[in-house]
Motif scaffolding. Structure first.
Motif, short mmCIF file in Angstrom:
data_model
loop_
_atom_site.label_atom_id
_atom_site.label_comp_id
_atom_site.label_asym_id
_atom_site.label_seq_id
_atom_site.Cartn_x
_atom_site.Cartn_y
_atom_site.Cartn_z
N LEU A 176 0.85 -1.21 0.00
CA LEU A 176 0.00 0.00 0.00
C LEU A 176 0.88 1.25 0.00
CD1 LEU A 176 -2.76 1.42 0.23
CD2 LEU A 176 -2.66 1.07 2.69
N GLN A 177 1.92 1.20 0.83
CA GLN A 177 2.85 2.33 0.91
C GLN A 177 3.50 2.59 -0.47
OE1 GLN A 177 6.07 1.75 3.71
NE2 GLN A 177 5.80 3.80 4.50
N LYS B 20 2.33 1.80 -3.38
CA LYS B 20 1.30 2.30 -4.30
C LYS B 20 1.06 3.79 -4.07
CE LYS B 20 -1.30 -0.28 -7.12
NZ LYS B 20 -0.64 -0.87 -8.20
N LEU B 21 1.05 4.17 -2.79
CA LEU B 21 0.79 5.59 -2.48
C LEU B 21 1.96 6.46 -2.91
CD1 LEU B 21 -1.00 5.31 0.99
CD2 LEU B 21 -2.02 5.84 -1.21
N PHE B 22 3.18 5.96 -2.74
CA PHE B 22 4.36 6.72 -3.22
C PHE B 22 4.27 6.90 -4.74
CE2 PHE B 22 7.16 5.02 0.47
CZ PHE B 22 6.81 6.10 1.26
N ALA B 23 3.88 5.83 -5.41
CA ALA B 23 3.76 5.90 -6.87
C ALA B 23 2.67 6.90 -7.26
CB ALA B 23 3.44 4.52 -7.44
N ALA B 24 1.59 6.92 -6.48
CA ALA B 24 0.50 7.87 -6.76
C ALA B 24 1.00 9.31 -6.60
CB ALA B 24 -0.66 7.61 -5.81
#
Lengths: 197, 101
Positions: free
Chosen positions: B6-7, B9-13
């Motif tokens: 999740l972390q 994915k959020l960094f990528a976002a």
């Protein structure tokens, strides 16, 4: 032969002129670098009025501290260091100790989390909900953690670059990065505990 | 839920959405006006600079004096005088009180 008025002066020439008392020579430097400083400030402040205050402070500091610029590195590096430190001071001054819970998550963000929980590989990184969620989580972090996560993970800078920008030593950056990732995971666990854990 | 994933994915976002570098209209004029309004001579900065410039000569003088007192050959008479003076100064209150009582 180009007209002398249209010849673009180098940063070094402009800096020398400003040091000599010609305040107007600061304007081309301002015009050249303000987009970068605005983009940096927008990573740490949400409200546009706060962003403008940060950028203004950066350039005022740059003007008054110009004597301390030795010219060993490009002016842009020196200015960005000043910008990052000003943003860090802003984060420290506006530190909020508000705990975020699942109730703070909007329906769109919940949907995105549901989608991620069901199929992590399919959850889109470009979704607005994901971007808002990361913004919310970053706002929960301590100033040092937010700064190091932003520079290392989001701006994709190296540890050495982060050390140069922040003025911290390389081991301090590594320790702070480790703690910041742990702090962020804790925030995410708290956020998702009620529903997914 | 996989927190590490999740972390990531959020960094990528966050990476996929860099902040805008738009500058408000005539922002540079606002800063130049601020610079014009402020006094060019900052007295505190000048004082600060002077203190820092004075620090190195002060340290040099301190080291020279330290070396001089350390390595200068003390004469026996000056040592005696200094020791005698120190002793007299230290015992002076006790001597006086004995006389009063």
């Amino acid at each position: 032969m180009p007209d002398s008025a249209t010849v673009e002066r180098t940063d070094a020439e402009l800096i020398a002129a400003v040091r000599g008392g010609d305040t107007a020579s600061f304007e081309p430097l301002l015009r050249k670098y303000q987009p970068r400083v605005f983009a940096t400030a927008r990573r740490y402040a949400r409200r546009e009025s706060e962003v403008e205050d940060i950028v203004q402070e950066v350039f005022l500091k740059a003007f008054y501290k110009l004597d301390s610029f030795r010219g060993d590195a490009p002016f842009e590096h020196w200015l960005m260091r000043l910008a990052v430190r000003t943003c860090y001071d802003f984060l420290r001054a506006h530190q909020r100790n508000r705990e975020m819970s699942f109730a703070d998550v909007t329906d769109e963000q919940t949907d995105w989390l549901d989608h991620f929980a069901a199929n992590p590989a399919d959850a889109s990184e470009n979704a607005a909900a994901a971007r808002e969620l990361v913004e919310k989580v970053l706002a929960q972090l301590s100033p040092a953690a937010r700064l190091v996560i932003t520079l290392l993970e989001i701006e994709d800078r190296s540890v050495k670059e982060v050390a140069a920008l922040t003025g911290w030593s390389v081991p301090v950056v590594k320790i702070r990065a480790f703690r910041a990732r742990a702090q962020m995971r804790k925030c995410l666990e708290k956020l998702t505990r009620g529903k997914y854990l | 839920m996989n927190m590490a994933e999740l972390q990531k994915k959020l960094f990528a976002a966050a990476r996929s959405n860099p902040p805008s570098d738009d500058v408000p209209y005539a922002f540079e004029e606002r800063i130049l006006a601020q610079l014009a309004a402020k006094p060019a001579f900052d007295i505190l900065a000048a004082w600060n600079r002077t203190l820092w410039q004075a620090a190195a000569p002060c340290v040099a003088v301190m080291l020279l004096l330290g070396a001089w007192t350390r390595f200068a050959q003390p004469t026996d008479s000056s040592r005696e005088t200094l020791a005698g003076d120190l002793e007299r100064s230290l015992y002076l209150p006790f001597d006086n009180s004995t006389e009063t009582w």
